[in-house]
Design a protein around this motif. Structure first.
Motif, PDB file in Angstrom:
ATOM      1  N   MET A   1       0.857  -1.177   0.000  1.00 44.62           N
ATOM      2  CA  MET A   1       0.000   0.000   0.000  1.00 44.62           C
ATOM      3  C   MET A   1       0.900   1.236   0.000  1.00 44.62           C
ATOM      4  N   SER A   2       0.700   2.075  -0.975  1.00 44.93           N
ATOM      5  CA  SER A   2       1.566   3.249  -1.089  1.00 44.93           C
ATOM      6  C   SER A   2       0.953   4.505  -0.494  1.00 44.93           C
ATOM      7  N   ARG A   3      -0.342   4.458  -0.187  1.00 45.69           N
ATOM      8  CA  ARG A   3      -1.011   5.626   0.388  1.00 45.69           C
ATOM      9  C   ARG A   3      -1.611   5.260   1.735  1.00 45.69           C
ATOM     10  N   PRO A   4      -1.733   6.221   2.609  1.00 43.73           N
ATOM     11  CA  PRO A   4      -2.423   5.964   3.878  1.00 43.73           C
ATOM     12  C   PRO A   4      -3.893   5.632   3.607  1.00 43.73           C
ATOM     13  N   LEU A   5      -4.535   5.054   4.601  1.00 41.73           N
ATOM     14  CA  LEU A   5      -5.945   4.698   4.493  1.00 41.73           C
ATOM     15  C   LEU A   5      -6.718   5.389   5.602  1.00 41.73           C
ATOM     16  N   LEU A   6      -7.787   6.084   5.223  1.00 39.87           N
ATOM     17  CA  LEU A   6      -8.716   6.661   6.188  1.00 39.87           C
ATOM     18  C   LEU A   6      -9.976   5.814   6.168  1.00 39.87           C
ATOM     19  N   ILE A   7     -10.380   5.322   7.332  1.00 49.76           N
ATOM     20  CA  ILE A   7     -11.653   4.629   7.478  1.00 49.76           C
ATOM     21  C   ILE A   7     -12.538   5.545   8.298  1.00 49.76           C
ATOM     22  N   SER A   8     -13.661   5.944   7.705  1.00 50.62           N
ATOM     23  CA  SER A   8     -14.567   6.877   8.374  1.00 50.62           C
ATOM     24  C   SER A   8     -15.917   6.228   8.593  1.00 50.62           C
ATOM     25  N   ASP A   9     -16.488   6.471   9.760  1.00 54.55           N
ATOM     26  CA  ASP A   9     -17.877   6.108   9.999  1.00 54.55           C
ATOM     27  C   ASP A   9     -18.736   7.027   9.140  1.00 54.55           C
ATOM     28  N   CYS A  10     -20.006   6.720   9.042  1.00 55.55           N
ATOM     29  CA  CYS A  10     -20.896   7.521   8.212  1.00 55.55           C
ATOM     30  C   CYS A  10     -21.822   8.401   9.054  1.00 55.55           C
ATOM     31  N   ASP A  11     -22.680   7.769   9.870  1.00 58.79           N
ATOM     32  CA  ASP A  11     -23.692   8.514  10.612  1.00 58.79           C
ATOM     33  C   ASP A  11     -23.068   9.347  11.724  1.00 58.79           C
ATOM     34  N   GLU A  12     -23.428  10.619  11.718  1.00 56.98           N
ATOM     35  CA  GLU A  12     -22.953  11.638  12.658  1.00 56.98           C
ATOM     36  C   GLU A  12     -21.491  12.005  12.451  1.00 56.98           C
ATOM     37  N   VAL A  13     -20.860  11.449  11.412  1.00 61.37           N
ATOM     38  CA  VAL A  13     -19.519  11.875  11.005  1.00 61.37           C
ATOM     39  C   VAL A  13     -19.621  12.555   9.642  1.00 61.37           C
ATOM     40  N   LEU A  14     -20.257  11.867   8.703  1.00 62.72           N
ATOM     41  CA  LEU A  14     -20.456  12.429   7.362  1.00 62.72           C
ATOM     42  C   LEU A  14     -21.888  12.922   7.150  1.00 62.72           C
ATOM     43  N   LEU A  15     -22.846  12.183   7.702  1.00 68.01           N
ATOM     44  CA  LEU A  15     -24.262  12.537   7.557  1.00 68.01           C
ATOM     45  C   LEU A  15     -24.921  12.619   8.925  1.00 68.01           C
ATOM     46  N   HIS A  16     -25.717  13.659   9.126  1.00 70.14           N
ATOM     47  CA  HIS A  16     -26.514  13.750  10.339  1.00 70.14           C
ATOM     48  C   HIS A  16     -27.569  12.649  10.301  1.00 70.14           C
ATOM     49  N   MET A  17     -27.775  11.982  11.426  1.00 64.92           N
ATOM     50  CA  MET A  17     -28.760  10.923  11.473  1.00 64.92           C
ATOM     51  C   MET A  17     -29.671  11.026  12.682  1.00 64.92           C
ATOM     52  N   VAL A  89      -4.428  12.624  -0.677  1.00 61.88           N
ATOM     53  CA  VAL A  89      -3.221  11.958  -0.169  1.00 61.88           C
ATOM     54  C   VAL A  89      -3.480  10.570   0.404  1.00 61.88           C
ATOM     55  N   ALA A  90      -4.740  10.169   0.533  1.00 61.27           N
ATOM     56  CA  ALA A  90      -5.062   8.886   1.161  1.00 61.27           C
ATOM     57  C   ALA A  90      -6.241   8.224   0.474  1.00 61.27           C
ATOM     58  N   ASP A  91      -6.305   6.917   0.583  1.00 62.23           N
ATOM     59  CA  ASP A  91      -7.482   6.179   0.159  1.00 62.23           C
ATOM     60  C   ASP A  91      -8.514   6.293   1.277  1.00 62.23           C
ATOM     61  N   ILE A  92      -9.793   6.269   0.904  1.00 60.29           N
ATOM     62  CA  ILE A  92     -10.865   6.458   1.883  1.00 60.29           C
ATOM     63  C   ILE A  92     -11.866   5.322   1.754  1.00 60.29           C
ATOM     64  N   VAL A  93     -12.243   4.769   2.897  1.00 59.47           N
ATOM     65  CA  VAL A  93     -13.293   3.760   2.978  1.00 59.47           C
ATOM     66  C   VAL A  93     -14.311   4.258   3.993  1.00 59.47           C
ATOM     67  N   ILE A  94     -15.589   4.159   3.647  1.00 60.63           N
ATOM     68  CA  ILE A  94     -16.665   4.542   4.554  1.00 60.63           C
ATOM     69  C   ILE A  94     -17.213   3.263   5.175  1.00 60.63           C
TER      70      ILE A  94
END
Length: 124
Positions: A1-17, A89-94
């Protein structure tokens, strides 16, 4: 893996729920969700009677919200811009705490908000 990885939650991080879920419970089911309690268990009561909902009564409501009412969810201010900068700068997974059956719903929902990253569903 050449790039860092960001793993983000969805509810209340990206979308209000939570507030949208509470509004829907009130409108559709006459259930009050005490958001301020800071708890999930014991935070749901029937309007009028004050009857406390047991956990086995709440989970189907939560499932119903995600099956039918995800369109209510709104983007957290700054989330799209932050993902854009991080994505340079990073790969992102939700990561979303929904079952596999919800994968296409969540992917579609996020895309409508301009978020197009890999989505992984899980329970737990």
């Amino acid at each position: 893996m050449s790039r860092p990885l960001l793993i983000s939650d969805c509810d209340e991080v990206l979308l209000h729920m939570v507030a949208h879920f509470a509004d829907w419970l009130d409108e559709a089911h006459r259930v009050h969700f005490d958001i301020e309690s800071g708890k999930f268990e014991g935070a749901f009561t029937r309007k009028g009677s004050g009857e406390l909902l047991a956990g086995e009564q709440v989970w189907p409501l939560l499932d119903g919200f995600f099956r039918e009412e995800m369109h209510r969810q709104t983007l957290v201010p700054g989330a799209l811009e932050a993902l854009g900068r991080i994505g340079e700068v990073a790969d992102i997974v939700i990561l979303t705490n929904l079952g596999d059956e919800a994968h296409p719903w969540r992917v579609d929902q996020l895309a409508k908000h301009g978020i197009r990253h890999e989505v992984v569903c899980n329970r737990g």
